[in-house]
Design an enzyme around this catalytic site. Structure first.
Site, PDB file in Angstrom:
ATOM      1  N   LYS A   1       9.254  -0.628  14.079  1.00  0.00           N
ATOM      2  CA  LYS A   1       9.780  -0.334  12.736  1.00  0.00           C
ATOM      3  C   LYS A   1      10.862   0.740  12.829  1.00  0.00           C
ATOM      4  CE  LYS A   1       5.501  -0.997  10.086  1.00  0.00           C
ATOM      5  NZ  LYS A   1       4.525  -0.351   9.219  1.00  0.00           N
TER       6      LYS A   1
ATOM      7  N   GLY B   1      -4.855  -2.043   5.036  1.00  0.00           N
ATOM      8  CA  GLY B   1      -4.053  -3.178   4.568  1.00  0.00           C
ATOM      9  C   GLY B   1      -4.719  -4.518   4.847  1.00  0.00           C
ATOM     10  N   ARG B   2      -5.248  -4.687   6.050  1.00  0.00           N
ATOM     11  CA  ARG B   2      -5.844  -5.982   6.425  1.00  0.00           C
ATOM     12  C   ARG B   2      -7.247  -6.159   5.858  1.00  0.00           C
ATOM     13  NH1 ARG B   2      -4.830  -2.554  10.471  1.00  0.00           N
ATOM     14  NH2 ARG B   2      -6.513  -1.766  11.775  1.00  0.00           N
TER      15      ARG B   2
ATOM     16  N   GLU C   1      -4.821  -6.801  14.699  1.00  0.00           N
ATOM     17  CA  GLU C   1      -4.344  -5.471  14.328  1.00  0.00           C
ATOM     18  C   GLU C   1      -5.522  -4.481  14.421  1.00  0.00           C
ATOM     19  OE1 GLU C   1      -0.735  -4.754  11.531  1.00  0.00           O
ATOM     20  OE2 GLU C   1      -2.479  -4.280  10.326  1.00  0.00           O
TER      21      GLU C   1
ATOM     22  N   LYS D   1       0.844  -1.195   0.000  1.00  0.00           N
ATOM     23  CA  LYS D   1       0.000   0.000   0.000  1.00  0.00           C
ATOM     24  C   LYS D   1       0.883   1.250   0.000  1.00  0.00           C
ATOM     25  CE  LYS D   1      -3.537   2.272   2.767  1.00  0.00           C
ATOM     26  NZ  LYS D   1      -4.446   2.197   3.901  1.00  0.00           N
TER      27      LYS D   1
ATOM     28  N   HIS E   1      -5.290 -33.411  17.368  1.00  0.00           N
ATOM     29  CA  HIS E   1      -4.184 -34.233  17.857  1.00  0.00           C
ATOM     30  C   HIS E   1      -3.041 -33.373  18.363  1.00  0.00           C
ATOM     31  CE1 HIS E   1      -6.181 -37.838  16.390  1.00  0.00           C
ATOM     32  NE2 HIS E   1      -6.641 -37.019  15.446  1.00  0.00           N
TER      33      HIS E   1
ATOM     34  N   GLU F   1      10.467  -4.536   4.766  1.00  0.00           N
ATOM     35  CA  GLU F   1      10.563  -5.932   4.325  1.00  0.00           C
ATOM     36  C   GLU F   1      10.278  -6.060   2.830  1.00  0.00           C
ATOM     37  OE1 GLU F   1       8.892  -4.797   6.919  1.00  0.00           O
ATOM     38  OE2 GLU F   1       8.899  -6.220   8.598  1.00  0.00           O
TER      39      GLU F   1
HETATM   40  O1  F6P Z   1       3.029  -3.227   9.847  1.00  0.00           O
HETATM   41  C1  F6P Z   1       1.685  -3.195   9.693  1.00  0.00           C
HETATM   42  C2  F6P Z   1       1.253  -2.849   8.306  1.00  0.00           C
HETATM   43  O2  F6P Z   1       1.168  -1.478   8.157  1.00  0.00           O
HETATM   44  C3  F6P Z   1      -0.059  -3.535   7.987  1.00  0.00           C
HETATM   45  O3  F6P Z   1      -1.151  -2.847   8.459  1.00  0.00           O
HETATM   46  C4  F6P Z   1       0.012  -3.678   6.517  1.00  0.00           C
HETATM   47  O4  F6P Z   1      -0.901  -4.637   6.051  1.00  0.00           O
HETATM   48  C5  F6P Z   1       1.457  -4.085   6.336  1.00  0.00           C
HETATM   49  O5  F6P Z   1       2.141  -3.326   7.313  1.00  0.00           O
HETATM   50  C6  F6P Z   1       2.033  -3.871   4.976  1.00  0.00           C
HETATM   51  O6  F6P Z   1       1.968  -2.537   4.575  1.00  0.00           O
HETATM   52  P1  F6P Z   1       2.193  -2.122   3.060  1.00  0.00           P
HETATM   53  O7  F6P Z   1       1.119  -2.747   2.252  1.00  0.00           O
HETATM   54  O8  F6P Z   1       2.134  -0.623   3.054  1.00  0.00           O
HETATM   55  O9  F6P Z   1       3.556  -2.621   2.642  1.00  0.00           O
END
Ligand code: F6P
Length: 550
Positions: free
Chosen positions: A506, A269-270, A355, A208, A386, A214
């Site tokens: 972060k 995002g979620r 979240e 987003k 199990h 990452e």
């Molecule tokens: O770290 C949380 C977050 O902001 C989530 O809410 C989101 O889904 C994820 O990181 C990834 O964010 P982006 O789509 O901006 O890379």
């Protein structure tokens, strides 16, 4: 949202007194007193049969829970969300994942503009692209067709796509390979591409913000990997596309915005698996199936928006979650899908639920009145039986469970499905009714062994039964939990749509990275524990390996 603190709402006060009266009432008694309970406390709508009869509730509980929802202003809040009001107050944003699945002719206005035509324009662009990849019309840089799709993203930009891909695998193009890279641990990328031919590989960079550490680290590694093999910068145009709200950063990375699929700041995002973030899902199952999934989402949206609370699936589930969380001190909810294709559904729900509702201040900035956000977790059945079911049956904690099953399997194989579903019904029955001392003794159990073999029961569960795991069914199921989470958040008076709690870690990581990488000993000004760990890591990371990897 009401200004009255939750604990002062008349219905909440009454619910507290009512809880004291019924907290020890056993489900055996409730079922014995009402032989039709199992047919009465159910809702069947939009293709979902929800049996909530095995909950520790009476008609009075339900009445009071619904009054809590009413006194909390839930209806007005639902209407505000659907009307595009900026209910995500800490980020001053509308919350409009429901617009992502609104039919073409609908009107949903944000800042004076109807957003539905834009949503459909992106869907059309995605469909065109997905069709070209699926048919082989979209060629890689060397003229070979694309056979491997690698989605690079994390959190909502990964969990939705991977969950949907696994859930709808049976509907997917089996001649295409799908991989998902999320972790900044290089192993994730290395293993995802280990057997892929770069000439046939397309990366979808899903983010987003297009700034997430990452994802951007993995995206750069992907670009290096591809260029090391194809040795021509112009190959990027054929092998990279972006899904983002941030055109500037996408361009900076080197992806032409013609190959970018956009969405909007009013999609959390979620809550984004049905936006362009679902591009990999659409390539996998095709535009028609993707749109069928959106139609499923929309059906549940309409159910949530228009159905009276007494028969409203997400509202009832949300209120039950609040009931256990706040009156029975239940700390977790187990999600137990008896459908192998839903193996990533519990992981997906972890982000959606935690979240969203892992908050300790209300929208007005004051401390919440009660515990919020239960911990969601789970595994598909029957595997979980199990492993951790022992604790659910005989442990000291109360763990409300959601069992999810389908009447028809996508892989009919002998007796498998009947055996699977027998286990759903058996587990819910065993949890609710247990096995009494008399029953254990009647089996000839030695007296000393009786306490060990006793099942006290009275452990609550919902059973969700649907006909078949189709794209539409998946849409309904996800929307059911989205709105369940929303209901909980309104009752707790929190902002379910921000996520400030993920920021500090972060920022600190960004500060520590150079302290690990630099050649010179860094000046460390953390606490003594963090300083010592950084020093040790720096010392060990260059040490010779005893067992070198090939
Ligand atoms: O770290 C949380 C977050 O902001 C989530 O809410 C989101 O889904 C994820 O990181 C990834 O964010 P982006 O789509 O901006 O890379």
């Amino acid at each position: 949202m009401t200004d009255t603190p939750l604990r002062n709402l008349p219905a909440w006060v009454a619910l507290g007194a009512h809880h004291k009266k019924i907290e020890n009432t056993h489900l055996r008694q409730l079922f014995a007193e009402d032989p039709k309970r199992g047919e009465r406390l159910v809702v069947e709508d939009v293709g979902i049969y929800l049996d909530y009869s095995k909950n520790r509730i009476t008609d009075e509980t339900l009445k009071l829970l619904i009054q809590v929802a009413e006194q909390s202003g839930l209806k007005a809040h639902i209407d505000a969300m659907f009307a595009g009001e900026k209910i995500n107050i800490s980020e001053n944003r509308a919350v409009l994942h429901v617009a992502l699945r609104a039919p073409k002719g609908a009107t949903i206005v944000v800042d004076g503009q109807n957003v539905v035509p834009e949503v459909h324009a992106v869907l059309n662009k995605m469909s065109d692209f997905a069709n070209r990849v699926r048919s082989g019309a979209w060629k890689g840089h060397t003229g070979k067709r694309i056979r491997n799709i690698v989605n690079v993203g994390i959190g909502g930009s990964d969990l939705g796509p991977v969950m949907a891909y696994e859930a709808l695998r049976q509907y997917s193009a089996r001649d295409l390979v799908f991989r998902f890279v999320s972790n900044v641990d290089g192993t994730d990328f290395a293993e995802a591409v280990i057997d892929l031919d770069a000439e046939e590989t397309m990366f979808i960079i899903s983010s987003k913000t297009f700034t997430t550490l990452e994802t951007m680290t993995n995206a750069h590694t992907a670009r290096d990997w591809l260029l090391a093999r194809l040795r021509d910068d112009s190959a990027i145009a054929k092998h990279f596309v972006a899904v983002s709200t941030n055109a500037k950063e996408v361009t900076k990375f080197g992806i032409d915005t013609a190959n970018m699929f956009g969405f909007w700041d009013w999609v959390g995002g979620r809550y984004s698996m049905d936006s362009a973030i679902g591009l990999s899902s659409m390539i996998a199952v095709g535009p028609d199936n993707f749109r069928a999934m959106l139609a499923g989402f929309h059906e549940m949206d309409e159910h949530f928006r228009t159905t009276p609370f007494e028969r409203n699936l997400p509202v009832l589930m949300g209120l039950l979650a609040v009931w256990y969380n706040d009156f029975f001190d239940a700390q977790t909810v187990a999600i137990l899908p008896y459908e192998q294709y839903l193996k990533r559904f519990p992981a997906y729900l972890q982000q959606l639920t935690m979240e969203s509702n892992g908050k300790h201040v209300k929208v007005d900035g004051t401390q919440v009145d009660t515990d919020t956000g239960p911990i969601y977790w789970g595994e598909p059945g029957t595997n979980g039986q199990h492993s951790f079911y022992q604790l659910i049956h005989q442990g000291t904690r109360l763990i409300p469970c959601d069992f999810i099953g389908f009447a028809q399997t996508l892989n009919p194989l002998g007796r498998h499905h009947d055996i699977l579903m027998a286990n759903v019904f058996a587990q819910a029955e065993a949890l609710a009714f247990g096995k009494t001392e008399a029953e254990v003794k009647a089996e000839g159990t030695a007296d000393w062994l009786v306490p060990h073999r006793l099942f006290e029961g009275n452990r609550p569960s919902n059973t969700i039964l649907m006909d078949r795991l189709t794209p539409a069914a998946l849409g309904k199921l996800v929307a059911l939990y989205e709105h369940n989470v929303f209901t909980q958040g309104v009752i707790w008076q929190i902002d379910s749509f921000d996520q400030w709690g993920v920021e500090l870690g972060k920022v600190l990581a960004q500060r520590i990275v150079p302290q690990l990488e630099g050649a010179d000993e860094p000046k460390l000004e953390h606490d003594s524990s963090t300083n010592a760990l950084i020093r040790l890591y720096r010392k060990l990371k260059g040490a010779p390996l005893e067992c070198p990897v090939s």
